[in-house]
Design a protein around this motif. Structure first.
Motif, PDB file in Angstrom:
ATOM      1  N   SER A  54      52.533  -4.518  39.628  1.00 16.34           N
ATOM      2  CA  SER A  54      53.855  -5.064  39.990  1.00 16.34           C
ATOM      3  C   SER A  54      54.753  -3.994  40.615  1.00 16.34           C
ATOM      4  N   ARG A  55      54.183  -2.799  40.831  1.00 25.26           N
ATOM      5  CA  ARG A  55      54.897  -1.682  41.463  1.00 25.26           C
ATOM      6  C   ARG A  55      56.136  -1.272  40.678  1.00 25.26           C
ATOM      7  N   GLY A  56      56.120  -1.490  39.368  1.00 21.74           N
ATOM      8  CA  GLY A  56      57.255  -1.126  38.521  1.00 21.74           C
ATOM      9  C   GLY A  56      58.446  -2.047  38.676  1.00 21.74           C
ATOM     10  N   LEU A  57      58.238  -3.228  39.270  1.00 17.69           N
ATOM     11  CA  LEU A  57      59.351  -4.131  39.586  1.00 17.69           C
ATOM     12  C   LEU A  57      59.337  -5.406  38.756  1.00 17.69           C
ATOM     13  N   ALA A  58      58.451  -5.498  37.773  1.00 17.47           N
ATOM     14  CA  ALA A  58      58.474  -6.622  36.839  1.00 17.47           C
ATOM     15  C   ALA A  58      59.201  -6.204  35.569  1.00 17.47           C
ATOM     16  N   LYS A  59      59.705  -7.192  34.823  1.00 19.14           N
ATOM     17  CA  LYS A  59      60.259  -6.923  33.488  1.00 19.14           C
ATOM     18  C   LYS A  59      59.095  -7.035  32.521  1.00 19.14           C
ATOM     19  N   VAL A  60      58.649  -5.906  31.973  1.00 19.11           N
ATOM     20  CA  VAL A  60      57.456  -5.875  31.128  1.00 19.11           C
ATOM     21  C   VAL A  60      57.855  -5.646  29.679  1.00 19.11           C
ATOM     22  N   VAL A  61      57.392  -6.532  28.808  1.00 19.93           N
ATOM     23  CA  VAL A  61      57.630  -6.412  27.369  1.00 19.93           C
ATOM     24  C   VAL A  61      56.281  -6.196  26.696  1.00 19.93           C
ATOM     25  N   ALA A  62      56.150  -5.082  25.992  1.00 19.20           N
ATOM     26  CA  ALA A  62      54.888  -4.729  25.331  1.00 19.20           C
ATOM     27  C   ALA A  62      55.110  -4.701  23.821  1.00 19.20           C
ATOM     28  N   VAL A  63      54.328  -5.486  23.095  1.00 21.68           N
ATOM     29  CA  VAL A  63      54.534  -5.659  21.655  1.00 21.68           C
ATOM     30  C   VAL A  63      53.291  -5.214  20.886  1.00 21.68           C
ATOM     31  N   ASP A  64      53.498  -4.487  19.809  1.00 21.59           N
ATOM     32  CA  ASP A  64      52.442  -4.259  18.823  1.00 21.59           C
ATOM     33  C   ASP A  64      53.073  -4.097  17.460  1.00 21.59           C
ATOM     34  N   HIS A  65      52.233  -4.231  16.410  1.00 19.25           N
ATOM     35  CA  HIS A  65      52.815  -4.491  15.096  1.00 19.25           C
ATOM     36  C   HIS A  65      52.973  -3.287  14.183  1.00 19.25           C
ATOM     37  N   SER A  66      52.281  -2.177  14.459  1.00 22.04           N
ATOM     38  CA  SER A  66      52.379  -1.054  13.533  1.00 22.04           C
ATOM     39  C   SER A  66      53.064   0.134  14.185  1.00 22.04           C
ATOM     40  N   ARG A  67      53.710   0.950  13.366  1.00 17.88           N
ATOM     41  CA  ARG A  67      54.395   2.126  13.887  1.00 17.88           C
ATOM     42  C   ARG A  67      53.419   3.077  14.566  1.00 17.88           C
ATOM     43  N   ARG A  68      52.235   3.219  13.973  1.00 18.05           N
ATOM     44  CA  ARG A  68      51.233   4.112  14.556  1.00 18.05           C
ATOM     45  C   ARG A  68      50.798   3.618  15.935  1.00 18.05           C
ATOM     46  N   LYS A  69      50.535   2.322  16.054  1.00 23.28           N
ATOM     47  CA  LYS A  69      50.102   1.772  17.340  1.00 23.28           C
ATOM     48  C   LYS A  69      51.206   1.857  18.387  1.00 23.28           C
ATOM     49  N   VAL A  70      52.417   1.605  17.979  1.00 29.03           N
ATOM     50  CA  VAL A  70      53.540   1.677  18.923  1.00 29.03           C
ATOM     51  C   VAL A  70      53.760   3.115  19.388  1.00 29.03           C
ATOM     52  N   ARG A  71      53.588   4.071  18.488  1.00 27.96           N
ATOM     53  CA  ARG A  71      53.706   5.471  18.885  1.00 27.96           C
ATOM     54  C   ARG A  71      52.644   5.826  19.923  1.00 27.96           C
ATOM     55  N   ARG A  72      51.406   5.373  19.671  1.00 25.54           N
ATOM     56  CA  ARG A  72      50.321   5.611  20.632  1.00 25.54           C
ATOM     57  C   ARG A  72      50.627   4.937  21.975  1.00 25.54           C
ATOM     58  N   LEU A  73      51.157   3.730  21.931  1.00 27.69           N
ATOM     59  CA  LEU A  73      51.525   2.999  23.147  1.00 27.69           C
ATOM     60  C   LEU A  73      52.565   3.758  23.949  1.00 27.69           C
ATOM     61  N   ARG A  74      53.592   4.237  23.277  1.00 23.56           N
ATOM     62  CA  ARG A  74      54.648   4.995  23.966  1.00 23.56           C
ATOM     63  C   ARG A  74      54.098   6.282  24.581  1.00 23.56           C
ATOM     64  N   GLU A  75      53.238   6.963  23.845  1.00 21.81           N
ATOM     65  CA  GLU A  75      52.657   8.213  24.343  1.00 21.81           C
ATOM     66  C   GLU A  75      51.826   7.968  25.596  1.00 21.81           C
ATOM     67  N   GLU A  76      51.060   6.899  25.588  1.00 21.22           N
ATOM     68  CA  GLU A  76      50.202   6.610  26.747  1.00 21.22           C
ATOM     69  C   GLU A  76      51.032   6.206  27.958  1.00 21.22           C
ATOM     70  N   LEU A  77      52.038   5.383  27.746  1.00 24.38           N
ATOM     71  CA  LEU A  77      52.905   4.985  28.854  1.00 24.38           C
ATOM     72  C   LEU A  77      53.668   6.187  29.404  1.00 24.38           C
ATOM     73  N   ALA A  78      54.071   7.089  28.524  1.00 31.22           N
ATOM     74  CA  ALA A  78      54.767   8.305  28.971  1.00 31.22           C
ATOM     75  C   ALA A  78      53.830   9.186  29.790  1.00 31.22           C
ATOM     76  N   ARG A  79      52.569   9.311  29.363  1.00 30.02           N
ATOM     77  CA  ARG A  79      51.607  10.117  30.115  1.00 30.02           C
ATOM     78  C   ARG A  79      51.438   9.574  31.534  1.00 30.02           C
ATOM     79  N   LEU A  80      51.431   8.267  31.663  1.00 35.15           N
ATOM     80  CA  LEU A  80      51.269   7.628  32.967  1.00 35.15           C
ATOM     81  C   LEU A  80      52.565   7.605  33.776  1.00 35.15           C
TER      82      LEU A  80
END
Length: 390
Positions: free
Chosen positions: A218-244
């Protein structure tokens, strides 16, 4: 050999026979070994696929462009190689053994047991819990130290059953230029086809591979909502998105998306991705796997809740893509046709090429896409595309 690797009860075997019939042994043999292609997805917001290809080749890596998806590159997996089984033994857990089998080093958290005689500098044999020999290497700490510390490099692998580049050690990985991802997973987000201006929800987002792909397509132009249920998984999600470099494009939510319609009542999505936890029978390579029929039934009941919640926040005419890395009917075709139709969701063609297989049961079997390890040399995978009709 396969009997020691796959410990499935009669219910699981019956389910797999319903899918593969006389091809079941070929399926099991295929998931016991890796695919011949190890895929990465190019982060097209940071680098052109051709430029990354040239950079990797300039350092002597054997890498190629996928024939269908521009953002997909792959490395050739070599092996199997014969490994000398003499020497003190280290037993790695399932997840660690499957990585070591491909050439990764063994770290102390992945240790199940080790010969007490192992000292720093000992040459050791690494086995999976099933007894399969996956590698040889040099111990960088003693057995007792690895057990006591529970962290750090335990065995530096010198020879593995298969050989592939250590992707996470490449500078291009550290720079966020690519994401290691299977071909069916890349295809899943292509089926979703996110576009600029759309509201896109990833219901089971960690570790972030498909979420990142949504941002890129979407070239960074969509409104993206990413959901997961545990603090550990969300931390991993944030780290990966930050790396990219994608974190600024994504609203990350820690929560149980089975209740997203209650927790975020104002949310209305144009497109939703549901890639729920599953029995992972299609994941490869497998050095050991144990499942019961009850595991399949419980997984399907859990997955159904995500689909029903997604239907409640999807706009009329919106698209829901459901995918799993498992191969059972009960978690795939039967779940879709037993759940989606009652939620005004109608299966439509995924739009993927006919080189892959269609569904293997159900009234809408011609609309689904299946990837079979022994036929397509990919992980076992299922994709359905659903449109909200009312």
């Amino acid at each position: 050999m396969l009997g020691s690797v796959f410990r499935y009860d009669d219910g699981v075997v019956s389910e797999l026979l319903g899918v593969y019939g006389g091809g079941l042994c070929r399926f099991l043999e295929a998931v016991h070994r890796p695919s011949r292609r190890l895929y990465i997805r190019v982060n097209t917001l940071r680098v052109d696929p051709g430029e990354l290809l040239d950079r990797l080749r300039s350092r002597g890596l054997e890498v190629y462009r996928d024939e269908l998806f521009d953002e997909a590159l792959y490395f050739v997996v070599e092996g199997p190689f014969r490994i000398d089984e003499e020497g003190p033994v280290v037993v790695a857990d399932k997840e660690a053994a499957e990585s070591v089998m491909m050439g990764a080093n063994l770290y102390a958290p992945g240790l199940l047991s080790c010969d007490p005689s192992i000292r720093r500098g000992s040459e050791v044999v690494i086995k999976a819990p099933s007894g399969v020999v996956v590698a040889r290497g040099i111990a960088r700490m003693s057995c007792s130290e690895a057990r006591r510390r529970g962290r750090g490099l335990f065995v530096e692998v010198l020879q593995s059953l298969y050989r592939a580049p250590k992707l996470r050690e490449l500078p291009e990985y550290q720079q966020g230029l690519f994401y290691p991802q299977s071909l069916p997973a890349i295809a899943t987000t292509r089926v979703l086809d996110p576009a600029p201006g759309e509201v896109v929800v990833d219901m089971c987002a960690a570790p972030g591979g498909k979420t990142g792909h949504v941002v890129e397509l979407s070239r960074g132009l969509a409104k993206v909502v990413a959901v997961d249920h545990s603090r550990r998984k969300v931390r991993r999600l944030r780290e990966e998105l930050a790396r990219l470099g994608h974190l600024r494009y994504v609203e990350v939510v820690e929560g149980d998306s089975r209740y997203i319609h209650l927790d975020m009542p104002g949310l209305r999505a144009d497109k939703i991705l549901v890639d729920p936890p599953c029995t992972a029978l299609g994941v490869r390579p497998k050095v050991y796997d144990e499942k019961t029929w009850r595991d399949l039934v419980n997984a399907a009941a859990y997955q159904e809740q995500f689909v029903r919640a997604a239907a409640k926040i999807l706009r009329m005419g919106g698209v829901l893509v459901y995918s799993t890395c498992t191969v059972t009917h009960v978690e795939n075709e039967l779940l879709i046709e037993g759940t989606a139709l009652g939620e005004c969701l109608e299966p439509v063609d995924t739009g993927l090429p006919g080189a892959w297989s269609r569904g293997s049961t159900g009234s809408y079997r011609g609309m689904y896409t299946r990837f079979h390890p022994h036929i397509h040399d990919t992980p076992g995978y299922f994709i359905a595309r659903l449109v909200k009709k009312c």
